[in-house]
Design a protein around this motif. Structure first.
Motif, PDB file in Angstrom:
ATOM      1  N   GLY A 153       0.706  -1.342  -0.145  1.00 42.34           N
ATOM      2  CA  GLY A 153      -0.127   0.041  -0.126  1.00 42.34           C
ATOM      3  C   GLY A 153       0.785   1.166  -0.034  1.00 42.34           C
ATOM      4  O   GLY A 153       0.054   2.323  -0.038  1.00 42.34           O
ATOM      5  N   ALA A 154       2.112   1.246   0.109  1.00 41.92           N
ATOM      6  CA  ALA A 154       2.928   2.472  -0.033  1.00 41.92           C
ATOM      7  C   ALA A 154       3.371   2.611  -1.282  1.00 41.92           C
ATOM      8  O   ALA A 154       4.042   1.543  -2.050  1.00 41.92           O
ATOM      9  N   VAL A 155       3.802   3.688  -1.775  1.00 47.04           N
ATOM     10  CA  VAL A 155       4.486   4.026  -2.818  1.00 47.04           C
ATOM     11  C   VAL A 155       6.285   3.411  -2.954  1.00 47.04           C
ATOM     12  O   VAL A 155       6.790   4.129  -1.961  1.00 47.04           O
ATOM     13  N   ALA A 156       6.556   2.732  -3.672  1.00 45.88           N
ATOM     14  CA  ALA A 156       8.065   2.162  -3.603  1.00 45.88           C
ATOM     15  C   ALA A 156       8.809   2.415  -4.773  1.00 45.88           C
ATOM     16  O   ALA A 156      10.171   2.968  -4.385  1.00 45.88           O
ATOM     17  N   GLN A 157       8.368   2.583  -5.671  1.00 49.96           N
ATOM     18  CA  GLN A 157       8.850   3.276  -7.073  1.00 49.96           C
ATOM     19  C   GLN A 157       8.028   4.173  -7.826  1.00 49.96           C
ATOM     20  O   GLN A 157       6.880   3.789  -7.705  1.00 49.96           O
ATOM     21  N   GLU A 158       8.704   4.948  -8.577  1.00 49.68           N
ATOM     22  CA  GLU A 158       7.719   5.712  -9.436  1.00 49.68           C
ATOM     23  C   GLU A 158       8.448   6.267 -10.885  1.00 49.68           C
ATOM     24  O   GLU A 158       9.616   6.269 -10.739  1.00 49.68           O
ATOM     25  N   ALA A 159       7.871   6.474 -11.751  1.00 48.18           N
ATOM     26  CA  ALA A 159       8.325   6.743 -12.958  1.00 48.18           C
ATOM     27  C   ALA A 159       7.283   7.477 -13.784  1.00 48.18           C
ATOM     28  O   ALA A 159       6.116   7.384 -13.715  1.00 48.18           O
ATOM     29  N   GLU A 160       7.747   8.583 -14.524  1.00 48.49           N
ATOM     30  CA  GLU A 160       6.663   9.406 -15.230  1.00 48.49           C
ATOM     31  C   GLU A 160       7.424  10.103 -16.731  1.00 48.49           C
ATOM     32  O   GLU A 160       8.589   9.912 -16.667  1.00 48.49           O
TER      33      GLU A 160
ATOM     34  N   LEU B 220       8.152   2.775 -18.912  1.00 48.03           N
ATOM     35  CA  LEU B 220       7.970   3.257 -17.366  1.00 48.03           C
ATOM     36  C   LEU B 220       7.619   2.132 -16.242  1.00 48.03           C
ATOM     37  O   LEU B 220       8.149   1.960 -15.092  1.00 48.03           O
ATOM     38  N   LEU B 221       7.011   1.123 -16.708  1.00 45.44           N
ATOM     39  CA  LEU B 221       6.630   0.020 -16.014  1.00 45.44           C
ATOM     40  C   LEU B 221       7.952  -0.709 -15.908  1.00 45.44           C
ATOM     41  O   LEU B 221       8.240  -1.108 -14.669  1.00 45.44           O
ATOM     42  N   GLY B 222       8.755  -0.715 -16.866  1.00 43.05           N
ATOM     43  CA  GLY B 222      10.146  -1.409 -16.875  1.00 43.05           C
ATOM     44  C   GLY B 222      10.927  -0.835 -15.609  1.00 43.05           C
ATOM     45  O   GLY B 222      11.880  -1.547 -14.820  1.00 43.05           O
ATOM     46  N   ALA B 223      10.895   0.721 -15.669  1.00 42.91           N
ATOM     47  CA  ALA B 223      11.663   1.298 -14.603  1.00 42.91           C
ATOM     48  C   ALA B 223      11.124   1.074 -13.241  1.00 42.91           C
ATOM     49  O   ALA B 223      12.097   1.652 -12.415  1.00 42.91           O
ATOM     50  N   VAL B 224      10.081   0.654 -13.098  1.00 46.45           N
ATOM     51  CA  VAL B 224       9.801   0.285 -11.716  1.00 46.45           C
ATOM     52  C   VAL B 224       9.714  -1.088 -11.300  1.00 46.45           C
ATOM     53  O   VAL B 224       9.113  -1.694 -10.328  1.00 46.45           O
ATOM     54  N   GLY B 225      10.044  -2.091 -12.450  1.00 48.22           N
ATOM     55  CA  GLY B 225      10.499  -3.412 -12.073  1.00 48.22           C
ATOM     56  C   GLY B 225       9.345  -4.168 -12.595  1.00 48.22           C
ATOM     57  O   GLY B 225       9.268  -5.377 -12.193  1.00 48.22           O
ATOM     58  N   VAL B 226       8.407  -3.734 -13.458  1.00 48.85           N
ATOM     59  CA  VAL B 226       7.348  -4.565 -13.973  1.00 48.85           C
ATOM     60  C   VAL B 226       7.651  -4.771 -15.393  1.00 48.85           C
ATOM     61  O   VAL B 226       7.679  -3.737 -16.298  1.00 48.85           O
ATOM     62  N   SER B 227       7.379  -6.124 -15.673  1.00 51.00           N
ATOM     63  CA  SER B 227       7.686  -6.451 -17.155  1.00 51.00           C
ATOM     64  C   SER B 227       6.076  -6.532 -17.846  1.00 51.00           C
ATOM     65  O   SER B 227       5.168  -7.129 -17.151  1.00 51.00           O
ATOM     66  N   VAL B 228       5.948  -6.055 -18.785  1.00 47.21           N
ATOM     67  CA  VAL B 228       4.632  -6.181 -19.323  1.00 47.21           C
ATOM     68  C   VAL B 228       3.760  -7.479 -19.740  1.00 47.21           C
ATOM     69  O   VAL B 228       2.985  -7.559 -19.597  1.00 47.21           O
TER      70      VAL B 228
END
Length: 205
Positions: A118-125, A189-197
């Motif tokens: 529930g807490a923001v751990a990473q962000e990209a924009e 941007l998702l990759g920058a926060v560690g999420v692969s599409v």
């Protein structure tokens, strides 16, 4: 990874679903006019990115658990003026009279927040821009288009994937951005926060 779209836009949701994702939808309650008034000198790209970030943050505040929140905001830059949704037929009519036969740039701000417990751990924009070359609809065509209500609720008073597509001569750049969410930018941007599409793709039947 759970994906949450902080937008009421059915077009954005459709783009994501067509690209294999099935996000939950949470609409933000951001006061866009107040935010714009607080940043009167912001550059066009900064404006849409600020709005996207505010929407993502507002939705993230309500969520728990682990997820990635995506906020977006689109506006059209044409003739040196940055415009959003016209909301009423007269405004949409004026905008179409001004942009018919001209070229504009659809700017979309994107913000991605990765939440952990529930807490923001990473962000990209970031933002994406796509050029659009407008046709010159006849007066009868324009009035018929306004009467449908479609251009009143979309950035720049036009769509590419709806009735407005009849009045677009061509685009220069990412077509998904023209619909309101840039898949190439969102992937980065998702990759920058560690999420692969690929981990977001829903199982295919």
């Amino acid at each position: 990874m759970r994906l949450v779209l902080a937008s009421a836009s059915p077009a954005r949701l459709s783009v994501l679903r067509a690209a294999g994702a099935d996000p939950a939808v949470e609409v933000s309650d951001v006061d866009e006019d107040a935010l714009l008034a607080a940043h009167p000198d912001a550059a066009p790209a900064a404006v849409v990115t600020l709005l996207a970030a505010a929407k993502a943050a507002a939705v993230a505040d309500r969520l728990t658990g682990d997820c990635a929140v995506v906020g977006c905001d689109s506006m059209l830059l044409v003739g040196g003026e940055l415009v959003g949704k016209p909301h009423d037929p007269e405004t949409a009519r004026r905008r179409w009279k001004a942009m018919a036969g001209r070229t504009g740039e659809l700017l979309t701000g994107h913000a991605v927040l990765r939440l952990a417990d529930g807490a923001v751990a990473q962000e990209a924009e970031g933002h994406a821009g796509t050029g659009v070359r407008f046709a010159e609809p006849t007066d009868a065509e324009l009035e018929a288009y306004l009467a449908t209500g479609e251009p009143l609720a979309v950035a720049g008073a036009f769509t590419l994937d709806g009735l407005g597509g009849w009045f677009v001569e061509g685009i220069d750049g990412d077509p998904s951005n023209e619909i309101g969410i840039s898949l190439p930018l969102l992937r980065r941007l998702l990759g920058a926060v560690g999420v692969s599409v690929v981990d977001l793709w829903a199982p295919r039947g």
